[in-house]
Scaffold this motif. Sequence first.
Motif, PDB file in Angstrom:
ATOM      1  N   ALA A 145       0.829  -1.210   0.000  1.00  0.00           N
ATOM      2  CA  ALA A 145       0.000   0.000   0.000  1.00  0.00           C
ATOM      3  C   ALA A 145       0.863   1.260   0.000  1.00  0.00           C
ATOM      4  N   MET A 146       1.960   1.224   0.751  1.00  0.00           N
ATOM      5  CA  MET A 146       2.843   2.387   0.799  1.00  0.00           C
ATOM      6  C   MET A 146       3.500   2.624  -0.554  1.00  0.00           C
ATOM      7  N   LEU A 147       3.980   1.543  -1.207  1.00  0.00           N
ATOM      8  CA  LEU A 147       4.604   1.691  -2.520  1.00  0.00           C
ATOM      9  C   LEU A 147       3.601   2.239  -3.530  1.00  0.00           C
ATOM     10  N   GLU A 148       2.384   1.736  -3.500  1.00  0.00           N
ATOM     11  CA  GLU A 148       1.351   2.232  -4.411  1.00  0.00           C
ATOM     12  C   GLU A 148       1.073   3.713  -4.174  1.00  0.00           C
ATOM     13  N   CYS A 149       1.059   4.089  -2.900  1.00  0.00           N
ATOM     14  CA  CYS A 149       0.805   5.488  -2.545  1.00  0.00           C
ATOM     15  C   CYS A 149       1.957   6.378  -3.009  1.00  0.00           C
ATOM     16  N   VAL A 150       3.204   5.942  -2.783  1.00  0.00           N
ATOM     17  CA  VAL A 150       4.368   6.721  -3.213  1.00  0.00           C
ATOM     18  C   VAL A 150       4.369   6.880  -4.726  1.00  0.00           C
ATOM     19  N   THR A 151       4.075   5.792  -5.440  1.00  0.00           N
ATOM     20  CA  THR A 151       4.042   5.846  -6.907  1.00  0.00           C
ATOM     21  C   THR A 151       2.996   6.841  -7.388  1.00  0.00           C
ATOM     22  N   SER A 160      -1.423  15.228  -4.056  1.00  0.00           N
ATOM     23  CA  SER A 160      -0.114  15.669  -3.566  1.00  0.00           C
ATOM     24  C   SER A 160       0.160  15.214  -2.143  1.00  0.00           C
ATOM     25  N   THR A 161      -0.829  14.746  -1.412  1.00  0.00           N
ATOM     26  CA  THR A 161      -0.618  14.283  -0.037  1.00  0.00           C
ATOM     27  C   THR A 161      -1.424  13.015   0.215  1.00  0.00           C
ATOM     28  N   ALA A 162      -1.024  12.267   1.218  1.00  0.00           N
ATOM     29  CA  ALA A 162      -1.757  11.057   1.605  1.00  0.00           C
ATOM     30  C   ALA A 162      -1.424  10.733   3.048  1.00  0.00           C
ATOM     31  N   LEU A 163      -2.299   9.951   3.681  1.00  0.00           N
ATOM     32  CA  LEU A 163      -2.100   9.537   5.065  1.00  0.00           C
ATOM     33  C   LEU A 163      -2.239   8.028   5.125  1.00  0.00           C
ATOM     34  N   LEU A 164      -1.289   7.347   5.745  1.00  0.00           N
ATOM     35  CA  LEU A 164      -1.315   5.896   5.869  1.00  0.00           C
ATOM     36  C   LEU A 164      -1.190   5.496   7.327  1.00  0.00           C
ATOM     37  N   ARG A 165      -1.818   4.377   7.670  1.00  0.00           N
ATOM     38  CA  ARG A 165      -1.703   3.805   9.012  1.00  0.00           C
ATOM     39  C   ARG A 165      -1.093   2.413   8.855  1.00  0.00           C
ATOM     40  N   LEU A 166       0.108   2.204   9.433  1.00  0.00           N
ATOM     41  CA  LEU A 166       0.848   0.962   9.272  1.00  0.00           C
ATOM     42  C   LEU A 166       1.181   0.374  10.640  1.00  0.00           C
ATOM     43  N   GLN A 167       1.566  -0.885  10.637  1.00  0.00           N
ATOM     44  CA  GLN A 167       2.003  -1.529  11.882  1.00  0.00           C
ATOM     45  C   GLN A 167       3.457  -1.939  11.758  1.00  0.00           C
ATOM     46  N   SER A 168       4.284  -1.524  12.713  1.00  0.00           N
ATOM     47  CA  SER A 168       5.700  -1.875  12.694  1.00  0.00           C
ATOM     48  C   SER A 168       5.883  -3.321  13.125  1.00  0.00           C
ATOM     49  N   LEU A 169       6.672  -4.063  12.358  1.00  0.00           N
ATOM     50  CA  LEU A 169       6.985  -5.438  12.735  1.00  0.00           C
ATOM     51  C   LEU A 169       8.072  -5.498  13.793  1.00  0.00           C
ATOM     52  N   ARG A 170       8.719  -4.368  14.061  1.00  0.00           N
ATOM     53  CA  ARG A 170       9.806  -4.357  15.045  1.00  0.00           C
ATOM     54  C   ARG A 170       9.268  -4.443  16.465  1.00  0.00           C
ATOM     55  N   ASP A 171       8.187  -3.695  16.726  1.00  0.00           N
ATOM     56  CA  ASP A 171       7.650  -3.689  18.090  1.00  0.00           C
ATOM     57  C   ASP A 171       6.125  -3.744  18.135  1.00  0.00           C
ATOM     58  N   VAL A 174       1.727   0.898  16.138  1.00  0.00           N
ATOM     59  CA  VAL A 174       1.021   1.474  15.001  1.00  0.00           C
ATOM     60  C   VAL A 174       1.711   2.781  14.596  1.00  0.00           C
ATOM     61  N   LEU A 175       2.023   2.904  13.314  1.00  0.00           N
ATOM     62  CA  LEU A 175       2.686   4.094  12.788  1.00  0.00           C
ATOM     63  C   LEU A 175       1.733   4.838  11.875  1.00  0.00           C
ATOM     64  N   VAL A 176       1.739   6.139  11.987  1.00  0.00           N
ATOM     65  CA  VAL A 176       0.977   6.984  11.077  1.00  0.00           C
ATOM     66  C   VAL A 176       1.975   7.720  10.195  1.00  0.00           C
ATOM     67  N   LEU A 177       1.808   7.611   8.866  1.00  0.00           N
ATOM     68  CA  LEU A 177       2.688   8.278   7.916  1.00  0.00           C
ATOM     69  C   LEU A 177       1.915   9.323   7.144  1.00  0.00           C
ATOM     70  N   ARG A 178       2.466  10.536   7.117  1.00  0.00           N
ATOM     71  CA  ARG A 178       1.922  11.568   6.229  1.00  0.00           C
ATOM     72  C   ARG A 178       2.882  11.714   5.065  1.00  0.00           C
ATOM     73  N   LEU A 179       2.385  11.474   3.864  1.00  0.00           N
ATOM     74  CA  LEU A 179       3.193  11.510   2.655  1.00  0.00           C
ATOM     75  C   LEU A 179       2.859  12.760   1.845  1.00  0.00           C
ATOM     76  N   GLN A 180       3.880  13.417   1.361  1.00  0.00           N
ATOM     77  CA  GLN A 180       3.654  14.649   0.604  1.00  0.00           C
ATOM     78  C   GLN A 180       4.651  14.739  -0.548  1.00  0.00           C
ATOM     79  N   ARG A 181       4.113  15.106  -1.736  1.00  0.00           N
ATOM     80  CA  ARG A 181       5.001  15.302  -2.875  1.00  0.00           C
ATOM     81  C   ARG A 181       5.845  16.552  -2.660  1.00  0.00           C
TER      82      ARG A 181
END
Length: 594
Positions: A145-151, A160-171, A174-181
Amino acid sequence: MKPTLVRAKAAEPAPPAPDLYATISRVYDVALDPSRLEHLLDHWETALAPLRGEVSLNTPLLLDDAEIRAHFARASAFLDRLEQESEAQVDSLDALLAPLGKTAGLLFGPGGVVLAANAAALAGLGVQVGDRAQQLPVPDEDASAMLECVTGLLSPFGRSTALLRLQSLRDGQVLVLRLQRCQGPDGTPLVLAATSLLHWPDGFDALLREAFDLTGAETDIIAAMVQGQSLTEIAENRGRSLNTVRAQLRAILMKTETHSQVELLRLVLSMMDMVELTERADPGPRQVSRGVGGLPERPYLSITTLDGRRLDYLILGDPAGAPVLYMPTDYAFLRWPAPMEAEAAARGMRVIVPVRAGYGYSDPLPQRQDFDAALVRDVLQILDAQQVARCPIVSFGCDSFYAIQIARAAPGRITAIIACAGMLPMTRREQIERMEKWYRFIIAGARYTPHLLPFMVKAGFALARKIGKRGFIHAIHGNCEADLRTFEQTEVFDAMVIGSEAALTDTFSAHEAFSRQVLGRQNTDWSEDVAQLKGQLPIIYLNGAHDPQVPLATLREFQQAHDWIEFCVYPDCGQLVLFAKWRDVLGLLTRFLR
């Protein structure tokens, strides 16, 4: 004038001459784009392999021609300029991340490649420049989903912007990412990703403990709160009851003289700002091997050598424990996986890890000095500084050579040598030819074209910087599934990436010191050195059956030539046997502690 070739003997017919101008053309290609090194490697093998087949290991130099040397020198200068331009580009990209401050941030380019990452992203996500979005520590569906969003964001016709909610496999967080061109310095479209992760500065937990007399558990709770975890989540992650965590929070509030979680977090964030401002005001290098995931930070210790150089080393495990000397190979894998370091501490081991000259912050060795002899003297001086009377050595890869030299230089001081993926003297051409191509490229280059090797090594380090350490390990171990399985374990990946920062970072490369080692005495027949230790101390070799540098046929020849050495071969391992079978390694070391 066409370059000439030096033959082993004047009376012998010359082997067919390779197309040297095609080779030189590829050398310049690599100088302008290090990612083309593998193309040069393949061509080099095609050109040089027949020549190696016509001469002995003791042949004079191949391709020893003034014109060839001149081309390699010019290509090396081009590569230096490229590295300087790349560092300037990295600085420009880092400027785009600067406004994020403590927040973990990344810059993605086409294909979801990570072009830059700030300290918070490096530490919290374990991401490296050159990684792809699919390699981030999140579930596969989140990565897709992140790769599709970045593309989509990189397209000028998309949003030009997007918001994603992901889960870290390290711990599991829950991570929230704000993506912006955004645009790079040269106008290239990029995607800036800001996460909900905050950077916990190196040494900050120690600062909190000292400032407020907190326990380790209390600082861990504060760190979890800073990352947005609720008290319930903290309790679950720590295996404690909610009432226990609440009681610990009350103790924290009392010690910090704050009256609420909000006030506590405001105080902690202000102190984090203060630490970062202090670090920016001090241009000196950090004095720790940084921590990541479960791997704790370790402070560098320093001594001044007899000739006035700074020489660093690390202590892993129990600082007050029984000494063990660890020789971490010329790739400087200074750290062990977190469970291995923790178990070493539990077993009462004080693991001493020298940072050799020209690596990390250890001063380089003057060119006129013998690197091998100086390394042995340096290691013995570190043992003196640590008041070590006797200890075993565990070595990685080609550092079995240095383990043997140290034991020869200090009779009775070394109780045993445990050589993981250890090498022994190569006395047959076939032992080089059997290696996987990356290792053959370096070792054969040291034997037959040592005057050209420094450029090849410099290009290899530049390639690792460009494609990232994960990409580089996959390149050189690509035919060894056992090594790739080991490397992709989170604890092993963290240890290898963090430890090797002494060899390579975005702004530092130890390629010169690396070359000097490969071109040293380990590249000769040092069988007599090995024989001198027969009956003096136990020497145990732990090798994997799939080692790309020491395949089974070579290992059998080593066993025949040195039948008094104890060999243990693991059928499911490659070269990373130290990290794959670390419990066995620690068990062996325990037998030889003082």
